[in-house]
Design a protein around this motif. Structure first.
Motif, PDB file in Angstrom:
ATOM      1  N   ILE A   1       0.855  -1.193   0.000  1.00 29.78           N
ATOM      2  CA  ILE A   1       0.000   0.000   0.000  1.00 29.78           C
ATOM      3  C   ILE A   1       0.889   1.240   0.000  1.00 29.78           C
ATOM      4  O   ILE A   1       1.886   1.305   0.721  1.00 29.78           O
ATOM      5  CB  ILE A   1      -0.928  -0.027   1.219  1.00 29.78           C
ATOM      6  N   THR A   2       0.530   2.209  -0.841  1.00 31.15           N
ATOM      7  CA  THR A   2       1.305   3.446  -0.929  1.00 31.15           C
ATOM      8  C   THR A   2       0.525   4.655  -0.443  1.00 31.15           C
ATOM      9  O   THR A   2       1.108   5.700  -0.173  1.00 31.15           O
ATOM     10  CB  THR A   2       1.730   3.707  -2.386  1.00 31.15           C
ATOM     11  N   LYS A   3      -0.809   4.539  -0.367  1.00 36.58           N
ATOM     12  CA  LYS A   3      -1.585   5.710   0.035  1.00 36.58           C
ATOM     13  C   LYS A   3      -2.953   5.300   0.558  1.00 36.58           C
ATOM     14  O   LYS A   3      -3.437   4.200   0.291  1.00 36.58           O
ATOM     15  CB  LYS A   3      -1.743   6.686  -1.127  1.00 36.58           C
ATOM     16  N   TYR A   4      -3.528   6.229   1.324  1.00 39.96           N
ATOM     17  CA  TYR A   4      -4.890   6.071   1.838  1.00 39.96           C
ATOM     18  C   TYR A   4      -5.666   7.336   1.507  1.00 39.96           C
ATOM     19  O   TYR A   4      -5.090   8.421   1.434  1.00 39.96           O
ATOM     20  CB  TYR A   4      -4.889   5.901   3.362  1.00 39.96           C
ATOM     21  N   GLN A   5      -6.971   7.175   1.347  1.00 38.39           N
ATOM     22  CA  GLN A   5      -7.834   8.334   1.144  1.00 38.39           C
ATOM     23  C   GLN A   5      -9.022   8.216   2.094  1.00 38.39           C
ATOM     24  O   GLN A   5      -9.621   7.149   2.221  1.00 38.39           O
ATOM     25  CB  GLN A   5      -8.329   8.390  -0.303  1.00 38.39           C
ATOM     26  N   VAL A   6      -9.314   9.327   2.758  1.00 40.59           N
ATOM     27  CA  VAL A   6     -10.447   9.414   3.680  1.00 40.59           C
ATOM     28  C   VAL A   6     -11.437  10.399   3.072  1.00 40.59           C
ATOM     29  O   VAL A   6     -11.039  11.489   2.642  1.00 40.59           O
ATOM     30  CB  VAL A   6      -9.987   9.932   5.063  1.00 40.59           C
ATOM     31  N   LEU A   7     -12.700  10.030   3.016  1.00 37.02           N
ATOM     32  CA  LEU A   7     -13.732  10.898   2.441  1.00 37.02           C
ATOM     33  C   LEU A   7     -14.911  10.958   3.404  1.00 37.02           C
ATOM     34  O   LEU A   7     -15.405   9.916   3.848  1.00 37.02           O
ATOM     35  CB  LEU A   7     -14.203  10.324   1.101  1.00 37.02           C
ATOM     36  N   CYS A   8     -15.336  12.171   3.746  1.00 38.64           N
ATOM     37  CA  CYS A   8     -16.524  12.363   4.589  1.00 38.64           C
ATOM     38  C   CYS A   8     -17.495  13.247   3.831  1.00 38.64           C
ATOM     39  O   CYS A   8     -17.104  14.302   3.324  1.00 38.64           O
ATOM     40  CB  CYS A   8     -16.151  13.025   5.913  1.00 38.64           C
ATOM     41  N   THR A   9     -18.745  12.807   3.750  1.00 35.38           N
ATOM     42  CA  THR A   9     -19.736  13.575   3.002  1.00 35.38           C
ATOM     43  C   THR A   9     -20.990  13.794   3.846  1.00 35.38           C
ATOM     44  O   THR A   9     -21.368  12.939   4.657  1.00 35.38           O
ATOM     45  CB  THR A   9     -20.150  12.865   1.697  1.00 35.38           C
ATOM     46  N   SER A  10     -21.606  14.947   3.655  1.00 37.69           N
ATOM     47  CA  SER A  10     -22.930  15.228   4.208  1.00 37.69           C
ATOM     48  C   SER A  10     -23.811  15.603   3.033  1.00 37.69           C
ATOM     49  O   SER A  10     -23.377  15.563   1.887  1.00 37.69           O
ATOM     50  CB  SER A  10     -22.855  16.377   5.222  1.00 37.69           C
ATOM     51  N   ALA A  11     -25.047  16.014   3.314  1.00 40.38           N
ATOM     52  CA  ALA A  11     -25.950  16.376   2.232  1.00 40.38           C
ATOM     53  C   ALA A  11     -25.412  17.568   1.444  1.00 40.38           C
ATOM     54  O   ALA A  11     -25.660  17.697   0.252  1.00 40.38           O
ATOM     55  CB  ALA A  11     -27.327  16.700   2.804  1.00 40.38           C
ATOM     56  N   SER A  12     -24.657  18.442   2.102  1.00 41.05           N
ATOM     57  CA  SER A  12     -24.274  19.689   1.443  1.00 41.05           C
ATOM     58  C   SER A  12     -22.778  19.833   1.195  1.00 41.05           C
ATOM     59  O   SER A  12     -22.348  20.785   0.563  1.00 41.05           O
ATOM     60  CB  SER A  12     -24.738  20.871   2.296  1.00 41.05           C
ATOM     61  N   ARG A  13     -21.965  18.920   1.671  1.00 38.43           N
ATOM     62  CA  ARG A  13     -20.532  19.165   1.623  1.00 38.43           C
ATOM     63  C   ARG A  13     -19.766  17.854   1.642  1.00 38.43           C
ATOM     64  O   ARG A  13     -20.238  16.869   2.200  1.00 38.43           O
ATOM     65  CB  ARG A  13     -20.169  19.972   2.880  1.00 38.43           C
ATOM     66  N   SER A  14     -18.595  17.842   1.041  1.00 37.60           N
ATOM     67  CA  SER A  14     -17.716  16.693   1.235  1.00 37.60           C
ATOM     68  C   SER A  14     -16.303  17.196   1.490  1.00 37.60           C
ATOM     69  O   SER A  14     -15.897  18.234   0.961  1.00 37.60           O
ATOM     70  CB  SER A  14     -17.755  15.738   0.042  1.00 37.60           C
ATOM     71  N   VAL A  15     -15.595  16.475   2.335  1.00 33.64           N
ATOM     72  CA  VAL A  15     -14.207  16.804   2.647  1.00 33.64           C
ATOM     73  C   VAL A  15     -13.410  15.517   2.517  1.00 33.64           C
ATOM     74  O   VAL A  15     -13.907  14.433   2.790  1.00 33.64           O
ATOM     75  CB  VAL A  15     -14.058  17.390   4.077  1.00 33.64           C
ATOM     76  N   SER A  16     -12.169  15.641   2.060  1.00 34.69           N
ATOM     77  CA  SER A  16     -11.363  14.438   1.920  1.00 34.69           C
ATOM     78  C   SER A  16      -9.912  14.740   2.237  1.00 34.69           C
ATOM     79  O   SER A  16      -9.483  15.894   2.242  1.00 34.69           O
ATOM     80  CB  SER A  16     -11.476  13.852   0.509  1.00 34.69           C
ATOM     81  N   ALA A  17      -9.173  13.676   2.526  1.00 35.09           N
ATOM     82  CA  ALA A  17      -7.742  13.788   2.783  1.00 35.09           C
ATOM     83  C   ALA A  17      -7.079  12.566   2.187  1.00 35.09           C
ATOM     84  O   ALA A  17      -7.622  11.466   2.240  1.00 35.09           O
ATOM     85  CB  ALA A  17      -7.463  13.847   4.289  1.00 35.09           C
ATOM     86  N   THR A  18      -5.919  12.770   1.592  1.00 30.05           N
ATOM     87  CA  THR A  18      -5.141  11.650   1.065  1.00 30.05           C
ATOM     88  C   THR A  18      -3.765  11.714   1.708  1.00 30.05           C
ATOM     89  O   THR A  18      -3.193  12.801   1.849  1.00 30.05           O
ATOM     90  CB  THR A  18      -5.015  11.756  -0.468  1.00 30.05           C
ATOM     91  N   GLY A  19      -3.267  10.568   2.115  1.00 32.72           N
ATOM     92  CA  GLY A  19      -1.947  10.544   2.744  1.00 32.72           C
ATOM     93  C   GLY A  19      -1.176   9.315   2.332  1.00 32.72           C
ATOM     94  O   GLY A  19      -1.697   8.443   1.632  1.00 32.72           O
ATOM     95  N   ASN A  20       0.049   9.238   2.775  1.00 36.26           N
ATOM     96  CA  ASN A  20       0.908   8.118   2.382  1.00 36.26           C
ATOM     97  C   ASN A  20       0.570   6.862   3.172  1.00 36.26           C
ATOM     98  O   ASN A  20      -0.402   6.831   3.931  1.00 36.26           O
ATOM     99  CB  ASN A  20       2.385   8.518   2.521  1.00 36.26           C
TER     100      ASN A  20
END
Length: 107
Positions: free
Chosen positions: A46-65
């Motif tokens: 594995i080289t990376k991970y991605q985290v995604l959080c979403t609501s009805a009006s917005r989404s935020v994400s982060a990608t890391g090693n």
């Protein structure tokens, strides 16, 4: 970039499984997501991970090693309304975990 053709990267390359656990905690105007590595990383490390959080009006994400095991998002007006998922990548992205609702922060 935004290529969606990564999935056909070549026979013999297998994407990682879903991360083994995903725990989401909501606090005042913030969310924190912790997760653990997949049981099976697929055919390459594995080289990376991605985290995604979403609501009805917005989404935020982060990608890391490959060392990423948590992500925190701040400035959210309704953190309890988000659902969060995590995926692992080794050149191919694996499947997302099922969306997790935040546990209420302890007062």
């Amino acid at each position: 970039g935004c290529r969606h053709s990564d999935t056909q990267a070549g026979a013999g390359t297998h994407s990682p499984e879903r991360p083994a656990s995903c725990i989401v905690t909501a606090a005042t105007r913030s969310l924190s997501v912790r997760f653990s590595a997949p049981v099976n990383a697929g055919s390459r490390p594995i080289t990376k991970y991605q985290v995604l959080c979403t609501s009805a009006s917005r989404s935020v994400s982060a990608t890391g090693n490959a060392n990423l095991r948590s992500a925190t998002f701040t400035g959210l007006s309704q953190p309890g309304s988000f659902r969060c998922s995590v995926r692992a990548g080794n050149g191919l992205w694996g499947p997302w975990t099922s969306p997790v609702a935040p546990a209420a922060a302890r007062r």
